[in-house]
Write an enzyme that holds these catalytic residues in place. Structure first.
Site, PDB file in Angstrom:
ATOM      1  N   LYS A 125       6.706   2.925  49.251  1.00  0.00           N
ATOM      2  CA  LYS A 125       7.433   3.275  48.042  1.00  0.00           C
ATOM      3  C   LYS A 125       6.802   3.851  46.795  1.00  0.00           C
ATOM      4  O   LYS A 125       7.137   4.916  46.530  1.00  0.00           O
ATOM      5  CB  LYS A 125       8.151   1.779  47.563  1.00  0.00           C
ATOM      6  CG  LYS A 125       8.791   1.983  46.231  1.00  0.00           C
ATOM      7  CD  LYS A 125       9.350   0.688  45.679  1.00  0.00           C
ATOM      8  CE  LYS A 125       8.150   0.243  44.652  1.00  0.00           C
ATOM      9  NZ  LYS A 125       8.256  -1.058  43.912  1.00  0.00           N
ATOM     10  N   ASP A 144      13.626   0.801  46.127  1.00  0.00           N
ATOM     11  CA  ASP A 144      12.908  -0.460  45.387  1.00  0.00           C
ATOM     12  C   ASP A 144      14.200  -1.570  45.357  1.00  0.00           C
ATOM     13  O   ASP A 144      15.186  -1.179  46.127  1.00  0.00           O
ATOM     14  CB  ASP A 144      12.611   0.211  44.020  1.00  0.00           C
ATOM     15  CG  ASP A 144      13.806   0.434  42.944  1.00  0.00           C
ATOM     16  OD1 ASP A 144      14.924   0.511  43.626  1.00  0.00           O
ATOM     17  OD2 ASP A 144      13.568   0.417  41.834  1.00  0.00           O
TER      18      ASP A 144
END
Ligand code: SF4
Length: 221
Positions: A125, A144
């Site tokens: 991420k 996320d």
């Protein structure tokens, strides 16, 4: 399994709706270069971007480069980032990552996903955030907590695992849309498709959203 034409068409409609709603949205974390964005993204774990943005000006005034951060006393780092939570672990990650950048990459943040995820404290991420926002490289879709929740509600994925959600989104959307789509989904999650009470009546995607797992119909809100 590759995305079906129907899934791609739905994802395209979602991406278009988000583009119309938020044409200019970008990353909310204050930074001047790839290194500072990397640090800010580490700090944003379990913390709001607003809080991170309160902390980083002082932090970067003291330790704004991999070299200065790598040599910073850990206690000094901890005290500068304390209010972002989990500050001891974050300080260790930031310092170890900075030391690796200095040792292995001449103080430069690599422009390569595989190299980035090998750095201490950096997951896929964070790597996608840095590559997309700092370098304009669409390495993937940032998944996320907001992107996870909204993707499921919108019927873009049935998965809960971030890697599988990202794979679904990457198969449904053309690569050139990945960076902006990520920013817009996160912005939409903060403003409209909130975790506990999504504001479906105010949502520009309401007419195309199956609202998977959302209990009340939009009309009753
Ligand atoms: S219609 Fe509701 S559930 Fe669907 S994206 Fe909008 S706010 Fe989220």
């Amino acid at each position: 399994m590759p995305a079906t034409a129907r899934a791609k068409s739905h994802a395209s409609a979602v991406a278009s709706g988000l583009r119309r709603a938020y044409p200019d949205v970008t990353c909310a974390l204050g930074h001047e270069d790839a290194f500072q964005l990397l640090v800010a993204t580490i700090l944003s774990a379990q913390c709001t971007d607003e809080r991170v943005n309160q902390v980083t000006p002082n932090l970067f005034a003291r330790y704004g480069t991999p070299e200065t951060m790598a040599a910073a006393p850990l206690k000094s780092l901890e005290s500068l980032i304390r209010s972002t939570g989990f500050f001891r672990n974050k300080a260790k990650s930031i310092q170890a990552c900075s030391q690796a950048l200095v040792r292995d990459y001449g103080g430069q943040v690599p422009r390569d996903l595989d190299a980035l995820v090998e750095l201490p404290g950096i997951g896929r991420k964070t790597a996608n955030v840095v590559l997309g926002t700092a370098y304009g490289i669409p390495s993937g879709v940032v998944v996320d907590t907001h992107v996870t929740r909204i993707s499921r509600r919108l019927g873009l994925t049935k998965h809960t695992d971030a890697a599988k959600i990202e794979r679904d989104l990457m198969e449904q959307l053309p690569r050139r849309q990945w960076i902006d789509f990520s920013h817009r989904m996160i912005h939409h999650g903060r403003r409209i498709c909130k975790a506990r009470k999504p504001l479906c009546n105010e949502c520009s995607l309401e007419s195309i959203c199956p609202r998977v797992g959302v209990e009340q119909p939009a009309a009753s809100r």
